[in-house]
Write a protein that holds these residues in place. Structure first.
Motif, short mmCIF file in Angstrom:
data_model
loop_
_atom_site.label_atom_id
_atom_site.label_comp_id
_atom_site.label_asym_id
_atom_site.label_seq_id
_atom_site.Cartn_x
_atom_site.Cartn_y
_atom_site.Cartn_z
N GLU A 40 1.02 -1.10 0.01
CA GLU A 40 -0.09 0.12 0.03
C GLU A 40 0.70 1.20 -0.18
O GLU A 40 0.77 2.30 -0.56
N LEU B 35 3.77 1.47 -1.06
CA LEU B 35 4.64 1.83 -2.37
C LEU B 35 3.59 2.07 -3.44
O LEU B 35 3.97 2.59 -4.62
N VAL B 36 2.39 1.58 -3.59
CA VAL B 36 1.60 1.64 -4.64
C VAL B 36 1.24 3.12 -4.84
O VAL B 36 1.00 3.65 -6.03
N ALA B 37 1.37 4.13 -3.92
CA ALA B 37 1.09 5.45 -3.97
C ALA B 37 2.24 6.04 -4.60
O ALA B 37 2.33 7.20 -4.86
N GLN B 38 3.36 5.52 -4.46
CA GLN B 38 4.89 5.96 -5.02
C GLN B 38 4.91 5.82 -6.62
O GLN B 38 4.17 4.99 -7.19
N PRO B 39 5.59 6.80 -7.06
CA PRO B 39 5.84 6.43 -8.71
C PRO B 39 6.59 5.26 -8.98
O PRO B 39 7.55 5.22 -9.57
N ILE B 40 5.82 4.00 -8.74
CA ILE B 40 6.45 2.97 -9.11
C ILE B 40 5.30 2.01 -10.27
O ILE B 40 3.98 2.36 -9.81
N ARG B 41 5.53 1.39 -11.06
CA ARG B 41 4.99 0.52 -11.73
C ARG B 41 4.44 -0.44 -11.06
O ARG B 41 5.17 -1.00 -10.38
N ARG B 42 3.06 -0.78 -11.10
CA ARG B 42 2.42 -1.75 -10.25
C ARG B 42 3.12 -3.22 -10.48
O ARG B 42 3.29 -3.88 -9.42
N LYS C 27 -2.59 -5.57 -11.38
CA LYS C 27 -2.59 -4.31 -12.13
C LYS C 27 -4.06 -3.93 -12.31
O LYS C 27 -4.05 -2.80 -12.31
N ASN C 28 -4.86 -4.83 -12.27
CA ASN C 28 -6.32 -4.02 -12.14
C ASN C 28 -7.13 -4.22 -10.93
O ASN C 28 -8.24 -3.93 -10.86
N LYS C 29 -6.35 -4.52 -10.03
CA LYS C 29 -6.89 -4.64 -8.49
C LYS C 29 -7.15 -3.36 -7.88
O LYS C 29 -5.88 -2.40 -7.97
N LEU D 257 -7.00 -1.24 -4.60
CA LEU D 257 -6.41 -1.72 -3.23
C LEU D 257 -7.13 -0.75 -2.07
O LEU D 257 -7.85 0.36 -2.39
#
Lengths: 410, 239, 255
Positions: free
Chosen positions: C74, C76-83, C251-253, C255
């Motif tokens: 969670e 890291l998902v908000a960080q500029p990283i590809r999921r 990728k489509n989940k 969170l």
């Protein structure tokens, strides 16, 4: 009995030499055949080192042919090298190479043809089609020969020692390798095969058919294409032989097919796909043998009856016993099974509950080969445990009532 | 900077966002308000790409954010409930995010770390921290990379008054630099003096989006609390 | 992605579970070699145990770890990283940690006590199964939101591949005993990574001849180059396909 036969033959060989035998010397470049022709009955011919290409030597009278320093007799891949047609001939100390190859005739390095009291000793045979070929031979000794070949396929190679319609042979201390069958017996009776090593032959280490009342002891058969085959014979005695590393999709330690009234004891079977495979065999005693690390200990087909399997050690085999039927006509008694999990409360050395050597999985595989895919699957392990507790599928009577708690010192 | 067009999101049968369209511009500080379950957090998660809208699209800096990730380097996010890997210390978490997000030549803003005096607690593991301290770490991370857009979900919840004031001062300071700030909060009094615009969501629908000045003029109230109360009253009266 | 692998790996290696797993494997393999005078038999026993333990631990550990690292994800998902990179990173971190445990627990003891081809193939089979079951666990963790359910699915998959599947095979064998089934069996073995691993190992351990004795096709198929390559390809499929699905889904989940 073996020794007795040995002594008789040796005595015959020596005694029958005439007292005033002449000695002939053949040097390199001279002809051995000429010397034979010149010699008279009972003479000794000494052959000095060298290579002799004689297009087939025929010994047709009682002689001793002695090689000094291993003279080479070369058949140039065309001829049979030595043919013995007379009784009381001894050939020793030669290196005999390159006998002819023919798909019509079975050309050999040495052939004994309708002769008795022949001795072939201490020879080295190399790259021959057939090694020693006994045809209607009797009372003959084949000892301490080193017979090797690097033949290719089953068709291109002949047998190391081939005996056909012979009797009273003693085959002792030979080393045979690279031939089709190491030792081949067909219609050979009352003979003994002792102390031989048959190693890496293309088909069988020993191939034995229609040969009754023979004894073989102390031989080692290892890494042969299909192990040893003993077929259609009666009263065969097999003691203290070693059947090792006959590992392959159609390999056996020993294949017993239609054998009856025979005795196998004190043999060692190690690392064979199936140590013993028996089919149509009756009244065999399999006693005090060592079965070590084989795929199958004994695959006993339903066509076998009245065999007694007693006091053997079964250690580290994948399957101890396999069979294809449910009828049990053979007895298993007092063997040591390393997979036995019973107890011995009265301390008499044998387990108090019977051991069932036929595992459920062995039976399943026998019925349906493809089940091998599940070998060592945990599921199969569970089923086997269940079957051991409540036998339902495996034959009720196939059991050893007095399994030994300790391996026998063999 | 942020333009949402007909953003629609359903969770099963529940409509969380019902064709939301709005635009937010540079220098604005926007309060996203609405009752519980009105879709505020879902909308924010859509902005961050954590929730993917069923239809409609969102652009940040004129770029559609659907299935992209680069735009997130312009965003600093402080979640409603800050959750961190339990086994890591504060220092490790900050270092990790820095390590993952850092680009050469980038200037870091560590003012909040100093203001909250977090360095003193650097060695503590996340699982031992109170909710307030976690919020502090979360706030520090949001501001660390000097993002153009700040998204703060209930930033003052769980913070003590001192920390709360420090955070507000920081928001004001960043606002002065011309950044876009999106704040959700239940405590409207916290938002006084901070926000320039109000977005009101209810049952997934956008009820209104107006500037605070405008609203104050309409309702004749100064405090946000009063403003909202007035609006509510008017709405019920209309019904 | 490297950094994510680094951080999740560091996180897992601090985890006591992975240390316990390493210790368990090491104790089992060393004690087997100490107790058994015949090293070939020890390898067989170790194979039996590792075919049970390795998939079980891999799948349970990965599922639980993925749920437990929800915070990490969670954050890291908000960080500029590809999921996809995020999940790949966590996944690779997990399998790296499990493989390190495997190397320490089985690989090193084998290298010291039984450095043979059969030892090597035992290690490689275990490694392959680790990856396969981590991959399956990742898929079940991504597909189910509920932790208990996810762990249940992973356990069920392990149970299915270890026991139930072989039971089904036996059932098919008995029901269709009159038909030639060798090809079917080869096909069925491909559908279970544990069976595939076990057969591969057995062929290495010289049981090949027995397999040949009972079914020439088995020997021909698994013994020759084509069969070996096919086995490796199918194994790679088992390793990658579930995790690729998981990543697609992730990728489509929401969170």
């Amino acid at each position: 009995m073996i020794r007795l036969l040995y002594i008789i033959i040796c005595a015959q060989l020596v005694v029958l030499l005439p007292a005033q035998a002449a000695e002939h010397l053949v040097k390199s470049g001279e002809s051995i055949q000429a010397a034979i022709n010149k010699a008279s009955k009972g003479d000794l011919i000494k052959v000095m080192p060298g290579t002799y290409r004689e297009r087939g030597i025929i010994i047709n009278k009682q002689l001793v042919l002695q090689g000094i320093g291993y003279p080479v007799l070369d058949g140039e891949k065309k001829y049979e090298v030595v043919t013995i047609t007379a009784d009381h001939v001894v050939v020793q100390g030669f290196e005999i190479i390159r006998s002819g190859y023919s798909s019509m005739d079975e050309l050999a390095a040495v052939r004994i043809k309708q002769a008795s009291y022949v001795g072939l000793r201490n020879n080295r045979l190399r790259e021959n089609f057939f090694g020693i070929y006994c045809q209607h031979a009797s009372f003959s000794l084949i000892a301490n020969n080193d017979i090797t070949s690097t033949g290719g396929s089953e068709l291109e190679a002949g047998n190391g020692i081939h005996a056909w319609k012979s009797d009273h042979l003693v085959i002792d201390g030979n080393f045979i390798s690279g031939h089709r069958d190491g030792i081949y017996f067909e219609f050979v009776t009352e003979s003994t095969i002792t102390n031989n090593k048959s190693h890496r032959n293309i088909r069988y280490g020993l191939h034995f058919m229609f040969s009754h009342q023979d004894i073989y002891t102390n031989n080692t058969f290892s890494e042969n294409g299909a192990g040893v085959a003993v077929m259609y014979s009666r009263q065969v005695t097999m003691i203290r032989n070693h059947f090792l590393d006959n590992w392959g999709s159609a390999a056996y330690g020993i294949l017993l097919k239609d054998i009856s009234d025979s005795y196998a004891a004190y043999n060692e079977f190690s690392r064979n796909t199936a140590a013993i495979y028996m089919e149509g065999s009756s009244r065999l005693t399999i006693f005090a043998n060592q079965f070590l690390q084989n795929g199958y200990g004994i695959r006993i087909q339903a066509s076998c009856d009245n065999n007694v399997i007693r006091k053997n050690n079964f250690i580290a085999n994948s399957f101890d016993i396999a069979t294809n039927g449910s009828l049990v006509l053979n007895s298993f008694n007092e063997n040591y099974w390393d997979k036995y999990e019973g107890y011995d409360l009265n301390r008499d050395g044998s387990g108090d509950v019977p051991y069932r050597p036929l595992s459920l999985f062995a039976l399943i595989v026998e019925r349906n080969n493809s089940a091998m895919m599940l070998f060592r699957s945990p599921m199969v392990g569970l089923l086997e445990k269940a079957e051991k507790i409540m036998p339902g599928i495996t034959p009720e009577k196939l059991k050893d009532d007095q399994p030994s708690m300790k391996p026998f010192p063999l | 900077m942020i333009i949402a067009t007909n953003v629609q999101k359903k969770f099963g049968r529940l409509v969380a966002l019902d064709s939301i369209s709005l635009s937010c511009n540079k220098g604005q500080t926007i309060a996203l308000i609405g009752p519980n379950g009105s879709g505020k957090t879902t909308f924010i998660k859509c902005l961050l790409g954590m929730v993917i809208p069923d239809s409609g699209f969102i652009t940040v800096n004129q770029e559609n954010i659907h299935r992209t990730w680069e735009y997130r380097q312009h965003i600093g996010y402080m979640p409603q409930i800050s959750r961190f890997p339990d086994n890591m210390t504060i220092e490790q978490v900050i270092d990790m995010v820095r390590d993952i997000r850092y680009k050469p030549g980038q200037q870091l803003d560590e003012e909040l770390i100093e203001a909250f005096d977090l360095t003193r607690m650097y060695g503590k593991r996340m699982r031992t921290l109170s909710g307030g301290t976690r919020q502090k770490v979360s706030a520090c991370l949001a501001f660390l990379f000097k993002p153009d857009i700040l998204i703060l979900d209930e930033p003052t919840a769980g913070l003590d008054p001192v920390a709360s004031e420090i955070l507000k001062a920081k928001i004001l300071k960043e606002k002065a630099k011309g950044k876009l700030t999106l704040i959700t909060s239940h405590v409207l009094s916290d938002l006084d003096d901070l926000v320039s615009e109000l977005i009101y969501l209810q049952e997934g629908q956008l009820r209104f989006h107006e500037s605070v000045a405008e609203l104050q003029k309409k309702t004749g109230e100064a405090k946000l609390n009063r403003v909202m109360a007035q609006i509510m009253l008017q709405k019920t009266a209309q019904r | 992605m490297k950094k994510i692998i680094k951080y999740s790996l560091l996180d897992i290696l601090r985890n006591r579970v992975i240390l316990a797993y390493t210790a368990l494997l090491a104790v089992v393999s060393i004690s087997l070699f100490m107790m058994e005078d015949n090293p070939a038999k020890a390898v067989m026993s170790l194979m039996n145990i590792s075919l049970l333990i390795v998939p079980l631990v891999s799948s349970i550990f990965c599922t639980i770890y993925l749920y437990n690292s929800a915070e990490f994800i969670e954050l890291l998902v908000a960080q500029p990283i590809r999921r996809s990179r995020l999940l790949w990173g966590v996944y690779l971190g997990m399998i790296t940690a499990l493989l390190i445990a495997l190397i320490m627990g089985i690989g090193l003891p084998l290298l010291i006590l039984q450095p043979t081809v059969s030892g090597l193939s035992l290690f490689l089979t275990s490694a392959a199964l680790t990856i396969v079951f981590s991959s399956l666990a990742t898929l079940s963790a991504v597909l189910t939101r509920d932790k208990a359910k996810g762990i249940g699915v992973s356990l069920l998959l392990w149970f299915y591949f270890t026991f139930i599947y072989d039971g089904i095979v036996l059932l098919v064998l008995f029901q269709m005993a009159d038909y030639p089934l060798e090809t079917t069996m080869i096909g069925m073995s491909m559908l279970n990574p544990i069976d595939l691993g076990r057969i591969g190992m057995l062929l290495q351990l010289d049981i090949s001849a027995m397999m040949g004795l009972t079914g020439a096709l088995f020997q021909d198929f698994f013994g020759n180059g084509f069969g070996a390559i096919l086995v490796i390809l199918v194994m790679i499929g088992w390793m990658t396909i579930p995790v690729l699905f998981a990543i697609r889904r992730f990728k489509n989940k929401d969170l």
